[in-house]
Structure formats: C-alpha cells, structure tokens
Design an enzyme around this catalytic site. Structure first.
Site, PDB file in Angstrom:
ATOM      1  CG  PHE A  13     -15.368 -97.663 -33.791  1.00  0.00           C
ATOM      2  CD1 PHE A  13     -15.920 -97.717 -35.092  1.00  0.00           C
ATOM      3  CD2 PHE A  13     -16.502 -97.040 -32.859  1.00  0.00           C
ATOM      4  CE1 PHE A  13     -17.198 -97.405 -35.398  1.00  0.00           C
ATOM      5  CE2 PHE A  13     -17.707 -96.953 -32.925  1.00  0.00           C
ATOM      6  CZ  PHE A  13     -18.059 -96.998 -34.480  1.00  0.00           C
ATOM      7  N   GLY A  38      -6.847 -99.273 -31.144  1.00  0.00           N
ATOM      8  CA  GLY A  38      -6.913 -98.877 -32.576  1.00  0.00           C
ATOM      9  C   GLY A  38      -5.932 -99.314 -33.336  1.00  0.00           C
ATOM     10  CG  LEU A  63       0.662 -84.248 -24.199  1.00  0.00           C
ATOM     11  CD1 LEU A  63      -0.356 -82.883 -24.346  1.00  0.00           C
ATOM     12  CD2 LEU A  63       0.009 -85.340 -24.977  1.00  0.00           C
ATOM     13  CG  LEU A  76     -12.742 -89.605 -29.373  1.00  0.00           C
ATOM     14  CD1 LEU A  76     -12.047 -88.097 -29.589  1.00  0.00           C
ATOM     15  CD2 LEU A  76     -13.398 -90.247 -30.288  1.00  0.00           C
ATOM     16  CB  THR A  95      -5.782 -94.453 -20.325  1.00  0.00           C
ATOM     17  OG1 THR A  95      -4.855 -95.372 -20.610  1.00  0.00           O
ATOM     18  CG2 THR A  95      -6.353 -93.894 -21.819  1.00  0.00           C
ATOM     19  CB  ALA A 117     -14.548 -89.056 -25.917  1.00  0.00           C
ATOM     20  CE1 TYR A 148     -14.059 -96.415 -21.278  1.00  0.00           C
ATOM     21  CE2 TYR A 148     -16.466 -96.574 -20.845  1.00  0.00           C
ATOM     22  CZ  TYR A 148     -15.507 -96.281 -21.545  1.00  0.00           C
ATOM     23  OH  TYR A 148     -15.871 -95.379 -22.678  1.00  0.00           O
ATOM     24  CE  LYS A 152     -13.611 -92.686 -21.169  1.00  0.00           C
ATOM     25  NZ  LYS A 152     -13.069 -91.714 -22.245  1.00  0.00           N
ATOM     26  NE  ARG A 189     -16.889-101.550 -28.518  1.00  0.00           N
ATOM     27  CZ  ARG A 189     -16.640-100.267 -28.692  1.00  0.00           C
ATOM     28  NH1 ARG A 189     -17.239 -99.265 -28.495  1.00  0.00           N
ATOM     29  NH2 ARG A 189     -15.684 -99.985 -29.509  1.00  0.00           N
TER      30      ARG A 189
HETATM   31  N1  UDP Z   1     -23.830-108.640 -24.934  1.00  0.00           N
HETATM   32  C1  UDP Z   1     -24.338-109.601 -25.503  1.00  0.00           C
HETATM   33  N2  UDP Z   1     -23.543-110.680 -26.299  1.00  0.00           N
HETATM   34  C2  UDP Z   1     -22.419-110.350 -26.747  1.00  0.00           C
HETATM   35  C3  UDP Z   1     -21.758-109.130 -26.414  1.00  0.00           C
HETATM   36  C4  UDP Z   1     -22.418-108.255 -25.478  1.00  0.00           C
HETATM   37  O1  UDP Z   1     -25.557-110.053 -25.295  1.00  0.00           O
HETATM   38  O2  UDP Z   1     -21.724-111.009 -27.500  1.00  0.00           O
HETATM   39  C5  UDP Z   1     -24.719-107.490 -24.314  1.00  0.00           C
HETATM   40  C6  UDP Z   1     -23.986-107.222 -23.021  1.00  0.00           C
HETATM   41  O3  UDP Z   1     -24.143-108.117 -21.860  1.00  0.00           O
HETATM   42  C7  UDP Z   1     -24.488-105.881 -22.694  1.00  0.00           C
HETATM   43  C8  UDP Z   1     -24.840-105.408 -24.005  1.00  0.00           C
HETATM   44  O4  UDP Z   1     -24.909-106.606 -25.029  1.00  0.00           O
HETATM   45  O5  UDP Z   1     -25.979-106.191 -22.073  1.00  0.00           O
HETATM   46  C9  UDP Z   1     -23.875-104.277 -24.639  1.00  0.00           C
HETATM   47  O6  UDP Z   1     -22.717-104.683 -24.506  1.00  0.00           O
HETATM   48  P1  UDP Z   1     -21.448-104.022 -25.066  1.00  0.00           P
HETATM   49  O7  UDP Z   1     -20.216-104.770 -24.584  1.00  0.00           O
HETATM   50  O8  UDP Z   1     -21.578-103.799 -26.532  1.00  0.00           O
HETATM   51  O9  UDP Z   1     -21.536-102.612 -24.402  1.00  0.00           O
HETATM   52  P2  UDP Z   1     -21.955-101.756 -23.057  1.00  0.00           P
HETATM   53  O10 UDP Z   1     -23.116-101.123 -23.250  1.00  0.00           O
HETATM   54  O11 UDP Z   1     -22.321-103.127 -22.169  1.00  0.00           O
HETATM   55  O12 UDP Z   1     -20.636-101.194 -22.762  1.00  0.00           O
END
Ligand code: UDP
Length: 320
Positions: A13, A38, A63, A76, A95, A117, A148, A152, A189
């Site tokens: 993305f 991706g 690589l 990224l 990764t 990143a 993660y 990171k 997300r």
């Molecule tokens: N979340 C939500 N509904 C969804 C997916 C995520 O309410 O369908 C909430 C999740 O619990 C978090 C926020 O949205 O509090 C952001 O979640 P995301 O997975 O986008 O990213 P994060 O910042 O947690 O890595």
C-alpha cells in the site's frame, strides 16, 4: 541527484505510492515484494516505465544480485495490519529483524543510505499523550502484537547500531495509521473495514466500545513525510502522522455520512493489547524537516471511498 533506490515492500500500500514518487523524481527504482500483503497490480502505473522494476523477493533471504547496485534503500517490507502480521508472527519478526539485517549489511558494504519505515506501534499502549519521539513506549514483549511492535523496535535498535558501529546513514520514520487508495478490501484495518462494510450495506464492526482513538494520515501526506525523512540530515526518529485524533465511533459516523450508507454498528470484542489512544506529537518533525500533513480526514476519506467504490464495482453511490 538521481539514485538507484531499492524499495523492499514496493508493491504494498505505502510502498507502491512511494515508488511512484521516487520514479517521478527521476530515480531508478527496484521494488522487491513477497506479495504477502502487497500486489503486483499496485505497480501497474509503473509497469512499463524504463526506470522501474518489480521482483518477487522475500527479504529474509539474501538480497538478489540485481539489488546490489542500490545506493538508497527504503524499507517498507512487512504487513502492517494487525490481523495480517499476527497470522504469521514468526515471519513478522523475521521480516522486521533478519530482513532488515540483510538491508543494513548491504548498506554497510556499499555505502548506502537506509530509510526504515518504523511505526507508532513502538509506543505500544502509550501512557504519555500525545506521543513524542522521546517517549520510550509501553509494549508487552510477549503479547499478540509483540511480533510487530518488538520486531519494529528491534529494527530501530539495529539501525542505530549500524550507524554507531559502521557509520551507516540511517533515517527512521515512525508512521501513524496511514490510509488511502490501494488499501485492500480484505486488509483488516479499520478504515478499509468500515468503508467496505458501509459500501456493501453490512454492519460496521466496532471493536470494544469504540472510544479508543487513532490519528489517521492520508497516504500522500505519509509518503511526503517519508521523503522528507529520507532527504533530511539527521537519523530521527521522526513521527509521521496527522495529529487530528478521532474515536472509532467518530470514524464510523464519518464513513456512514460520506458513503451515504444505512449500515448499522455492530460491537465486537476489543482485541488483546489494543492501544487505547494514539496521536503524534509533531514538534520535532515540523521543526527539523518542515513537514506537516495537509489532507483532512474528510478529504482523505472521500478519495479512499472513491477507490473502494471502483474496486468493489460500486461506482454508483449507494442509496441515502
Ligand atoms: N477496529 C475496529 N473495527 C475494525 C477494525 C479495527 O473498531 O473492523 C479498531 C481497532 O480495535 C483499533 C482501531 O480500530 O482500536 C485501529 O485498528 P487498526 O487495525 O486499523 O490499526 P492499529 O492502529 O490498531 O494497528
């Protein structure tokens, strides 16, 4: 000056948007991607460009020969969506650490500059608000997000270790919740989930009571910030995000309003270790790099909704 730039995660993305900007700026770009999150079609606009190539490659492997000319590396590589990085936690750690090690070894041997990143996840579930780069974070080292978060964090540690021990010029950007066109419908997300659910007339899945907050940054702003970090004179780290903070309930309302959807809200359990709130303190980034985001959540969501309407074949607005 034009360079040969290696972009691991270049079909992702953020990566694909970054590749477009780098090619437009005159650089030669080699994108690497294992296509775990991706997709080659993200690079369609560049496919026939003489200064762009995309290779399937997993950076946990050494690589490929073609990458060894790179004088700049923009890393990224790594799924950033919690359900995706948690589905393969060992690969996520590898990764983030072994993959980055290959890149830093290349940089040490060839004198390359590395943009890493990183992420606001290094702050974990923060006890300090908003989060400045000086905040050292609050991360559970064994929780489901740790593959993660700690991957990171170790990545940042390794960047600075290579700088101290080998003089490698590193640049570290901590990215806060980026969104925009090319998020995939199944990404997992919140922005993509809510928009797809709204467009399909399904309930929006709000995790927990929806009062947790995030600060969403439109992809063009994020990529602009990454380029500023790359071109800057200091390693950072630098927060790259939008300080406008919203609850998930507010986000759901905005998405419903902008899509004209009649979807309802459906509450689901809050994931383990879900951070309560998150907002970048941009003092350092703005003072040092002169960067601040420009795109409002409403404008960014409009662009993102248009993208999903197209991808889902729903180019006509849903009934209000
Ligand atoms: N979340 C939500 N509904 C969804 C997916 C995520 O309410 O369908 C909430 C999740 O619990 C978090 C926020 O949205 O509090 C952001 O979640 P995301 O997975 O986008 O990213 P994060 O910042 O947690 O890595």
């Amino acid at each position: 000056m034009s360079d040969f730039v290696l972009v691991p995660g270049g079909a992702g993305f953020l990566g694909s948007h970054l590749c477009e900007r780098l090619v437009a700026a005159g650089h030669e770009v080699l994108a690497l991607d294992d296509f775990s999150s991706g997709a080659a079609e993200h690079c369609d606009a560049l496919r026939d460009h003489p200064r762009f190539r995309l290779l399937r490659h997993d950076i946990t492997e050494p690589l490929p020969e073609d990458a060894l000319r790179a004088r700049v590396v923009c890393n990224l590589a790594c799924p950033a969506s919690p359900p995706q990085y948690q589905a393969r936690p060992v690969q996520t750690v590898l990764t983030s650490v072994l993959g980055l090690w290959h890149l830093l070894e290349h940089a040490r041997a060839r004198g390359a500059r590395v943009l890493q990143a990183s992420t606001s996840e290094v702050y974990g579930d923060p006890e300090v608000h908003p989060q400045s780069e000086a905040y050292v974070g609050h991360v559970d080292p064994i929780g489901p997000r740790s593959c993660y978060d700690e991957g990171k964090r170790c990545g940042e540690a390794m960047c600075f270790a290579y700088q101290r021990e080998h003089g490698v010029p590193v640049r570290v950007a901590r990215i806060f919740n980026s969104y925009g066109p090319r998020l995939r419908p199944g990404d997992g997300r919140v922005v993509s989930n809510f928009i797809v659910q709204a467009l399909e007339g399904r309930p929006l899945t709000v995790y927990g009571d929806g009062t947790q907050t995030r600060s969403f940054c439109y992809v063009d702003d994020t990529v602009d910030g990454l380029l500023r970090v790359l071109d800057g004179d200091t390693p950072g780290p630098f927060n790259i995000g939008n300080p406008a903070e919203h609850t998930m309930l507010e986000l759901a309302e905005q998405v419903l309003r902008l899509t004209g959807s009649r979807s309802t809200l459906e509450h689901r359990p809050l994931p383990v270790d879900d951070p309560r709130r998150r907002r970048p303190d941009l003092t350092r980034t703005t003072a040092t790099l002169g960067w601040a985001p420009r795109v409002s959540l409403e404008d960014g969501l409009r662009e993102t909704i248009a993208h999903f309407r197209h991808v889902l074949g729903r180019d006509t607005p849903v009934a209000a």
